[in-house]
Design a protein around this motif. Structure first.
Motif, PDB file in Angstrom:
ATOM      1  N   ILE A  23       6.619  17.472  10.455  1.00 29.60           N
ATOM      2  CA  ILE A  23       7.710  17.158   9.542  1.00 29.60           C
ATOM      3  C   ILE A  23       8.962  17.978   9.831  1.00 29.60           C
ATOM      4  CG2 ILE A  23       6.936  18.775   7.757  1.00 29.60           C
ATOM      5  CD1 ILE A  23       7.910  16.773   5.653  1.00 29.60           C
ATOM      6  N   GLY A  24       8.788  19.228  10.305  1.00 31.93           N
ATOM      7  CA  GLY A  24       9.952  20.051  10.628  1.00 31.93           C
ATOM      8  C   GLY A  24      10.767  19.462  11.758  1.00 31.93           C
ATOM      9  N   HIS A  25      10.078  18.967  12.799  1.00 36.24           N
ATOM     10  CA  HIS A  25      10.788  18.301  13.900  1.00 36.24           C
ATOM     11  C   HIS A  25      11.520  17.064  13.380  1.00 36.24           C
ATOM     12  CE1 HIS A  25       7.264  20.163  16.206  1.00 36.24           C
ATOM     13  NE2 HIS A  25       8.327  20.809  16.639  1.00 36.24           N
ATOM     14  N   ALA A  26      10.821  16.276  12.553  1.00 31.77           N
ATOM     15  CA  ALA A  26      11.435  15.057  12.021  1.00 31.77           C
ATOM     16  C   ALA A  26      12.653  15.380  11.167  1.00 31.77           C
ATOM     17  CB  ALA A  26      10.405  14.269  11.210  1.00 31.77           C
ATOM     18  N   TYR A  27      12.559  16.424  10.363  1.00 34.31           N
ATOM     19  CA  TYR A  27      13.668  16.828   9.489  1.00 34.31           C
ATOM     20  C   TYR A  27      14.918  17.137  10.312  1.00 34.31           C
ATOM     21  CZ  TYR A  27      16.104  19.704   5.941  1.00 34.31           C
ATOM     22  OH  TYR A  27      17.013  20.235   5.060  1.00 34.31           O
ATOM     23  N   THR A  28      14.767  17.979  11.328  1.00 33.77           N
ATOM     24  CA  THR A  28      15.912  18.332  12.166  1.00 33.77           C
ATOM     25  C   THR A  28      16.507  17.100  12.816  1.00 33.77           C
ATOM     26  OG1 THR A  28      14.607  20.297  12.741  1.00 33.77           O
ATOM     27  CG2 THR A  28      16.679  19.981  13.910  1.00 33.77           C
ATOM     28  N   THR A  29      15.642  16.263  13.371  1.00 34.62           N
ATOM     29  CA  THR A  29      16.107  15.109  14.137  1.00 34.62           C
ATOM     30  C   THR A  29      16.769  14.075  13.243  1.00 34.62           C
ATOM     31  OG1 THR A  29      14.236  15.523  15.627  1.00 34.62           O
ATOM     32  CG2 THR A  29      15.400  13.446  15.896  1.00 34.62           C
ATOM     33  N   ILE A  30      16.243  13.877  12.048  1.00 36.94           N
ATOM     34  CA  ILE A  30      16.839  12.911  11.120  1.00 36.94           C
ATOM     35  C   ILE A  30      18.198  13.407  10.631  1.00 36.94           C
ATOM     36  CG2 ILE A  30      16.582  11.951   8.794  1.00 36.94           C
ATOM     37  CD1 ILE A  30      13.554  11.627   9.489  1.00 36.94           C
ATOM     38  N   ILE A  31      18.328  14.713  10.378  1.00 43.88           N
ATOM     39  CA  ILE A  31      19.649  15.252  10.024  1.00 43.88           C
ATOM     40  C   ILE A  31      20.645  14.970  11.146  1.00 43.88           C
ATOM     41  CG2 ILE A  31      20.985  17.353   9.605  1.00 43.88           C
ATOM     42  CD1 ILE A  31      18.512  18.561   8.309  1.00 43.88           C
ATOM     43  N   ALA A  32      20.240  15.271  12.374  1.00 47.07           N
ATOM     44  CA  ALA A  32      21.136  15.065  13.516  1.00 47.07           C
ATOM     45  C   ALA A  32      21.516  13.601  13.651  1.00 47.07           C
ATOM     46  CB  ALA A  32      20.468  15.568  14.795  1.00 47.07           C
ATOM     47  N   ASP A  33      20.546  12.715  13.478  1.00 47.45           N
ATOM     48  CA  ASP A  33      20.815  11.287  13.584  1.00 47.45           C
ATOM     49  C   ASP A  33      21.757  10.829  12.481  1.00 47.45           C
ATOM     50  OD1 ASP A  33      20.126   8.601  14.773  1.00 47.45           O
ATOM     51  OD2 ASP A  33      19.405   8.261  12.729  1.00 47.45           O
ATOM     52  N   MET A  34      21.573  11.361  11.279  1.00 49.34           N
ATOM     53  CA  MET A  34      22.457  11.016  10.173  1.00 49.34           C
ATOM     54  C   MET A  34      23.898  11.429  10.482  1.00 49.34           C
ATOM     55  SD  MET A  34      23.959  12.636   7.270  1.00 49.34           S
ATOM     56  CE  MET A  34      24.729  11.947   5.806  1.00 49.34           C
ATOM     57  N   LEU A  35      24.076  12.652  10.993  1.00 49.49           N
ATOM     58  CA  LEU A  35      25.413  13.131  11.334  1.00 49.49           C
ATOM     59  C   LEU A  35      26.041  12.288  12.431  1.00 49.49           C
ATOM     60  CD1 LEU A  35      24.700  16.980  11.347  1.00 49.49           C
ATOM     61  CD2 LEU A  35      25.950  15.709   9.605  1.00 49.49           C
ATOM     62  N   ALA A  36      25.226  11.914  13.419  1.00 51.14           N
ATOM     63  CA  ALA A  36      25.752  11.110  14.530  1.00 51.14           C
ATOM     64  C   ALA A  36      26.145   9.713  14.061  1.00 51.14           C
ATOM     65  CB  ALA A  36      24.709  11.029  15.647  1.00 51.14           C
ATOM     66  N   ARG A  37      25.293   9.092  13.256  1.00 48.59           N
ATOM     67  CA  ARG A  37      25.617   7.750  12.747  1.00 48.59           C
ATOM     68  C   ARG A  37      26.887   7.788  11.895  1.00 48.59           C
ATOM     69  NH1 ARG A  37      21.458   3.759  12.632  1.00 48.59           N
ATOM     70  NH2 ARG A  37      19.481   4.459  13.516  1.00 48.59           N
ATOM     71  N   TYR A  38      27.013   8.792  11.060  1.00 47.94           N
ATOM     72  CA  TYR A  38      28.205   8.917  10.220  1.00 47.94           C
ATOM     73  C   TYR A  38      29.448   9.099  11.085  1.00 47.94           C
ATOM     74  CZ  TYR A  38      31.456  10.726   6.738  1.00 47.94           C
ATOM     75  OH  TYR A  38      32.546  10.914   5.943  1.00 47.94           O
ATOM     76  N   SER A  39      29.336   9.961  12.090  1.00 43.87           N
ATOM     77  CA  SER A  39      30.494  10.233  12.949  1.00 43.87           C
ATOM     78  C   SER A  39      30.929   8.980  13.700  1.00 43.87           C
ATOM     79  CB  SER A  39      30.153  11.353  13.945  1.00 43.87           C
ATOM     80  OG  SER A  39      29.853  12.557  13.263  1.00 43.87           O
ATOM     81  N   ARG A  40      29.961   8.200  14.158  1.00 45.30           N
ATOM     82  CA  ARG A  40      30.319   6.948  14.854  1.00 45.30           C
ATOM     83  C   ARG A  40      30.985   5.974  13.892  1.00 45.30           C
ATOM     84  NH1 ARG A  40      24.741   7.312  16.694  1.00 45.30           N
ATOM     85  NH2 ARG A  40      24.672   8.443  18.685  1.00 45.30           N
ATOM     86  N   LEU A  41      30.452   5.885  12.673  1.00 42.41           N
ATOM     87  CA  LEU A  41      30.993   4.933  11.707  1.00 42.41           C
ATOM     88  C   LEU A  41      32.446   5.228  11.383  1.00 42.41           C
ATOM     89  CD1 LEU A  41      30.532   2.568   9.733  1.00 42.41           C
ATOM     90  CD2 LEU A  41      29.836   4.270   8.023  1.00 42.41           C
ATOM     91  N   ILE A  42      32.789   6.519  11.254  1.00 36.83           N
ATOM     92  CA  ILE A  42      34.166   6.831  10.881  1.00 36.83           C
ATOM     93  C   ILE A  42      35.098   6.834  12.092  1.00 36.83           C
ATOM     94  CG2 ILE A  42      33.381   8.117   8.883  1.00 36.83           C
ATOM     95  CD1 ILE A  42      34.116  10.693  10.288  1.00 36.83           C
ATOM     96  N   GLY A  43      34.547   6.481  13.272  1.00 32.86           N
ATOM     97  CA  GLY A  43      35.411   6.232  14.418  1.00 32.86           C
ATOM     98  C   GLY A  43      35.442   7.304  15.478  1.00 32.86           C
ATOM     99  N   HIS A  44      34.562   8.290  15.421  1.00 28.57           N
ATOM    100  CA  HIS A  44      34.564   9.352  16.426  1.00 28.57           C
ATOM    101  C   HIS A  44      33.715   8.970  17.637  1.00 28.57           C
ATOM    102  CE1 HIS A  44      36.694  11.700  13.611  1.00 28.57           C
ATOM    103  NE2 HIS A  44      35.671  12.193  12.925  1.00 28.57           N
TER     104      HIS A  44
END
Length: 650
Positions: A23-44
């Motif tokens: 779960i610790g690996h999943a937690y880190t990776t899901i946070i990173a994926d969330m940040l990346a998806r958000y950054s792409r959505l807002i145009g970065h």
């Protein structure tokens, strides 16, 4: 809130291939994926990196125990990580492995550059090394002068030729960086720990090993074929080699990293070693190093022996991937330890996701269908609902700050305030009564208000629950895109006339736990022949083993026939112990403070006889004496009466 296009580089740690993902690996990776998806959505322009760390003595030993080569073992575990992230739809741009040839080339070029810059020199290292943690520790940090302060396992004394990195020369530069960049380490409380550690003084860092060969070789220009690089130097450089450092540097425009996501247990490596390496290489330093906490289960530390380690795939399969993602991101403030329980997850699903989000969508479908044949127009929203619009916009304008300051749980809390505004508006304005009173335009404005709010929420939650948000977007006829983000979030425009489409319930209610719970009863059952004996649960340590596991350890009675002090050691005695074998065993024991060599000769002791030999202070040790230590000192464990040498203890 600004939306200027820029490069955003987000990294997870590269995960050590000594075990499968938890779960610790999943937690880190899901946070990173969330940040990346958000950054792409807002145009970065966004680059997300993850991968696996595959070198080091621990991997070599794990492979040997499984009768595999280190590369075969690394291939197997790395493949499991990558398959899980693919199944979890993690949107990584590169999955790096430290066994990749391009990575090795980049690491060797970095080593050579640091050497040429005068930051690396050759010497000899002697110190306490923890193989599981791949870390050297000064004697002052050890527990009971022997055990690793991080994992609690016994350290070994390593003495070998080594290359050193001049970490001590970077103390002032590091402290200056911390001072001038208040948010370089998040949460800020974690930065204080690092600053205090550096202020206490840094020692030069051993960065090569000769006692094993599973690692990146030193650059050929150095003509040192016996040396491999320290695993942490190799691993940390992945963040630059993944972008092509030392090979094809076309993606180096993404450097420096915006956010390095790490667990708190590896923060020191990332916040001290890594910036010092980058300073030596004349590369910019990362903007943020963000350290999260650990996860427990039902209030207890997770361990294999307890059988309570959370398997992220099992949870996602049972409860849904998006619900699992939401739970991890919402349940705990970033940086604090979190607790996983199925009850807490079910509460989030039924309350937050089912009642607040899912039910609001159902109300939109129901109201639009019943009153307006699923057609919704936004033309009068501002006329009738200026107050609610201002409240929503005020919250929306504050959200991006939470994202990039790693306050993701606050980000979600604020979005749920928006949902509360929408649900409250329905209850306050009662569209059924507006229709009954012939105020169809006001009823339409209310339905349109709720629809517009849901569209905004869908855009804001896409990075958190991308699969369920697709269902919401399809229902509203809204595409999740940067264009619509700019329109609805930044420019505060309204939807064009839309046709609502029915969708299935987003989050059906969960009534019972779906996965078997770890055994927590007060009775433990064991078999003795055909009979079963019930044992009361005792207040004991959490690393319980089965009886067959205990019998894997061979303990024998031996007689100490020789004993002498080890030169230059204040603790070790060199013993010869007769176990009734073809020759005596040579054993090093850290008991010099409690026993004189001469007093031990001729006495008996209990010896762990099937330990793998280890090298300490230049001597091979072929076993371990059993002893007990408390505030009154240390005592060897001995048979009550003399026993025949070689007698097994059971």
């Amino acid at each position: 809130m600004q939306n200027s296009c820029k490069n955003v580089y987000i990294t997870t740690p590269i995960y050590y291939v000594n075990d499968v993902a938890h779960i610790g690996h999943a937690y880190t990776t899901i946070i990173a994926d969330m940040l990346a998806r958000y950054s792409r959505l807002i145009g970065h322009n966004t680059y997300l990196l993850t991968g696996t760390d595959e070198h080091g003595q621990k991997i070599a030993q794990s492979a040997e125990a499984r009768n595999k080569t280190p590369k075969e073992y690394a291939d197997e575990i790395s493949g499991k990580f990558r398959s899980l992230w693919d199944e979890f739809d993690i949107t990584y741009d590169k999955f790096i492995r430290t066994t990749d040839e391009e990575h090795k080339i980049g690491v060797q070029k970095a080593f050579l550059k640091m050497y040429e810059n005068g930051d690396i020199y050759k010497g000899e290292y002697e110190g306490f090394y923890c193989v599981p943690c791949e870390t050297f520790y000064p004697e002052s940090q050890l527990i009971d002068e022997q055990f690793c302060p991080e994992c609690g396992r016994a350290t070994i004394v390593v003495k070998e030729e080594s290359y050193f990195f001049k970490l001590s020369s970077y103390e002032d530069k590091l402290l200056k960086w911390y001072e001038e960049n208040p948010d370089c380490i998040l949460p800020r409380a974690k930065k204080n720990e690092i600053v205090n550690f550096v202020r206490n003084g840094l020692k030069d860092l051993s960065i090569s090993r000769t006692s094993f060969d599973w690692g990146v070789k030193l650059p050929k220009e150095m003509n040192e074929p016996k040396h491999v690089m320290y695993v942490w130097l190799d691993a940390l450089l992945n963040y630059t080699t993944a972008l092509g450092y030392g090979t094809d540097e076309k993606n180096m425009n993404f450097w420096p990293a915006n956010i390095h996501l790490v667990g708190k247990d590896i923060l020191r490596f990332h916040a001290i070693y890594w910036p010092a390496f980058l300073m030596s290489l004349n590369l910019p330093l990362p903007k943020h190093i963000a350290a999260h906490g650990w996860w427990t289960r039902d209030g207890e530390k997770m361990s294999k022996s307890k059988g309570n380690v959370v398997n992220p795939k099992e949870v996602a399969d049972a409860y849904g991937l998006d619900a699992f993602r939401y739970f991890l991101l919402r349940e705990v403030p970033f940086g604090q330890d979190g607790d996983f329980s199925q009850k807490a997850l079910i509460d989030r699903i039924n309350s937050d996701l089912g009642n607040d989000l899912g039910n609001l969508l159902n109300r939109i479908i129901g109201m639009s269908g019943k009153y307006f044949d699923y057609n919704v127009s936004s033309k009068d929203v501002e006329k009738f609902h200026k107050k609610e619009i201002e409240e929503v916009n005020s919250i929306v304008d504050s959200l991006e700050n939470y994202i990039y300051n790693m306050q993701i749980n606050r980000y979600l809390e604020e979005i749920w305030k928006i949902l509360t505004i929408a649900n409250k508006a329905i209850n306050d304005y009662e569209p059924w009564n507006l229709i009954k009173d012939g105020k169809n335009d006001q009823a339409m404005a209310l339905v349109a208000l709720i629809t517009n709010i849901m569209a905004k929420v869908a855009l804001l939650l896409d990075s958190v629950m991308p699969h369920k948000i697709k269902d919401i977007a399809n229902c509203l006829g809204v595409e999740i895109s940067t264009e619509n983000y700019n329109k609805l979030i930044l420019n505060k425009e309204f939807l064009n006339d839309v046709k609502i489409t029915k969708v299935d319930a987003l989050f059906p209610r969960v009534e019972d736990i779906l996965l078997a719970q770890p055994q927590t009863s007060d009775v433990t059952k064991t078999e003795d022949g055909d009979s079963k004996v019930e044992l009361e649960k005792l207040d004991i340590e959490d690393n319980l083993i089965t009886i067959d596991k205990f019998f894997e350890t061979t303990i024998k009675v031996g007689t100490i026939i020789e004993a002498q002090e080890v030169p230059k050691s204040g603790k070790l005695l060199l013993l010869k112990v007769d176990l009734g074998e073809n020759r005596p065993r040579q054993i090093l024991a850290g008991i010099k403070e409690f026993y004189s060599a001469v007093d031990l000769i001729g006495t008996q002791a209990c010896v762990v006889a099937n330990l793998k030999p280890a090298k300490l202070m230049g001597y091979v040790s072929e076993g371990m004496l059993l002893a007990a230590k408390d505030e009154n000192g240390l005592s060897l464990i001995r048979p009550e009466k003399p026993k025949k040498i070689g007698t097994k203890i059971s």
